[in-house]
Every structure is written in C-alpha cells, then in structure tokens.
Design a protein around this motif. Structure first.
Motif, mmCIF file in Angstrom:
data_model
loop_
_atom_site.group_PDB
_atom_site.id
_atom_site.type_symbol
_atom_site.label_atom_id
_atom_site.label_comp_id
_atom_site.label_asym_id
_atom_site.label_seq_id
_atom_site.Cartn_x
_atom_site.Cartn_y
_atom_site.Cartn_z
ATOM 1 N N VAL A 1 -30.128 7.422 -21.516
ATOM 2 C CA VAL A 1 -29.595 6.081 -21.248
ATOM 3 C C VAL A 1 -28.445 5.766 -22.200
ATOM 4 O O VAL A 1 -27.400 5.252 -21.780
ATOM 5 N N ARG A 2 -28.616 6.094 -23.480
ATOM 6 C CA ARG A 2 -27.559 5.829 -24.451
ATOM 7 C C ARG A 2 -26.285 6.589 -24.105
ATOM 8 O O ARG A 2 -25.185 6.048 -24.135
ATOM 9 N N ARG A 3 -26.443 7.851 -23.780
ATOM 10 C CA ARG A 3 -25.267 8.668 -23.427
ATOM 11 C C ARG A 3 -24.633 8.192 -22.124
ATOM 12 O O ARG A 3 -23.408 8.165 -21.998
ATOM 13 N N ALA A 4 -25.469 7.803 -21.168
ATOM 14 C CA ALA A 4 -24.941 7.304 -19.891
ATOM 15 C C ALA A 4 -24.165 6.020 -20.108
ATOM 16 O O ALA A 4 -23.088 5.835 -19.530
ATOM 17 N N ASN A 5 -24.685 5.133 -20.933
ATOM 18 C CA ASN A 5 -24.020 3.853 -21.173
ATOM 19 C C ASN A 5 -22.733 4.005 -21.966
ATOM 20 O O ASN A 5 -21.806 3.215 -21.791
ATOM 21 N N LYS A 6 -22.662 4.980 -22.833
ATOM 22 C CA LYS A 6 -21.455 5.172 -23.638
ATOM 23 C C LYS A 6 -20.444 6.071 -22.926
ATOM 24 O O LYS A 6 -19.382 5.640 -22.511
ATOM 25 N N GLU A 7 -20.788 7.319 -22.805
ATOM 26 C CA GLU A 7 -19.836 8.330 -22.331
ATOM 27 C C GLU A 7 -19.642 8.305 -20.817
ATOM 28 O O GLU A 7 -18.514 8.268 -20.328
ATOM 29 N N PHE A 8 -20.744 8.317 -20.072
ATOM 30 C CA PHE A 8 -20.640 8.437 -18.619
ATOM 31 C C PHE A 8 -20.018 7.196 -17.991
ATOM 32 O O PHE A 8 -19.213 7.306 -17.066
#
Length: 105
Positions: free
Chosen positions: A86-93
């Motif tokens: 979720v963190r990576r999706a919200n930031k990078e993706f």
C-alpha cells in the motif's frame, strides 16, 4: 468508442512510464506473493510435520505453546507486507499513474 479502438490505449501502452509502472508493480507483487507463500506454507508444514515443536510450552508451567507466537507472527507479517504494498502503491505507483495520465491527455 470502445477501448480497443481508442488511440489513448495505445499511447498509454507505449508510454515509458507505463512500462516502468507495470514492471515495478509486477515485480513487487511477485516478491510479496512468494514471501507470503513461503511463510504460510512454512507454517502449514510445521503443523503437518512437526506438531511436537509447535506444542512445546514457551516456559515451564506455561499453557502457551510456541505455535501461538508463530501464528501471531504470521498474521503480523501478512499485515506488514500488505502495508509495504500500500505504501509503495500510494507513493510510487500513483505518481507514475498521474504522470501517464497527464502525458496522454
């Protein structure tokens, strides 16, 4: 106009940021999937093949066995890898998605 004839679909598919998004998201998804499968099936393997280990009390006179903290650890691990995604999706993706949408407009 359906999606197969929409020229934006081809522009998105050929966009370098979209290619990077797909590669990155797929790689992360596979890594997290493999980690979860190893943890889950490892625990199931312990249940199937080493019940005595899981039934070992944590301390003398304790009713709690080693299996309980391992099971709780598996639940915490599941929550943690979900949080990582979720963190990576919200930031990078999401940033890559917004960049693609702006470029294709």
């Amino acid at each position: 106009m359906n999606a197969s004839t929409d020229p934006r679909v081809e522009r998105i598919a050929n966009h370098p940021a979209y290619q990077r998004l797909r590669r990155s998201r797929n790689r992360l998804g596979w890594v997290l999937t493999v980690l979860m499968l190893l943890a889950y099936y490892g625990y199931i393997g312990l249940i199937a093949f080493d019940k005595a280990f899981l039934a070992t009390p944590l301390s003398a006179g304790s009713m709690t066995t080693i299996g309980i903290p391992i099971a709780i650890g598996l639940m915490v691990f599941t929550i943690a890898i979900t949080g990582i995604y979720v963190r990576r999706a919200n930031k990078e993706f999401d940033q890559l998605t917004h960049q693609i949408v702006e470029d294709v407009q």
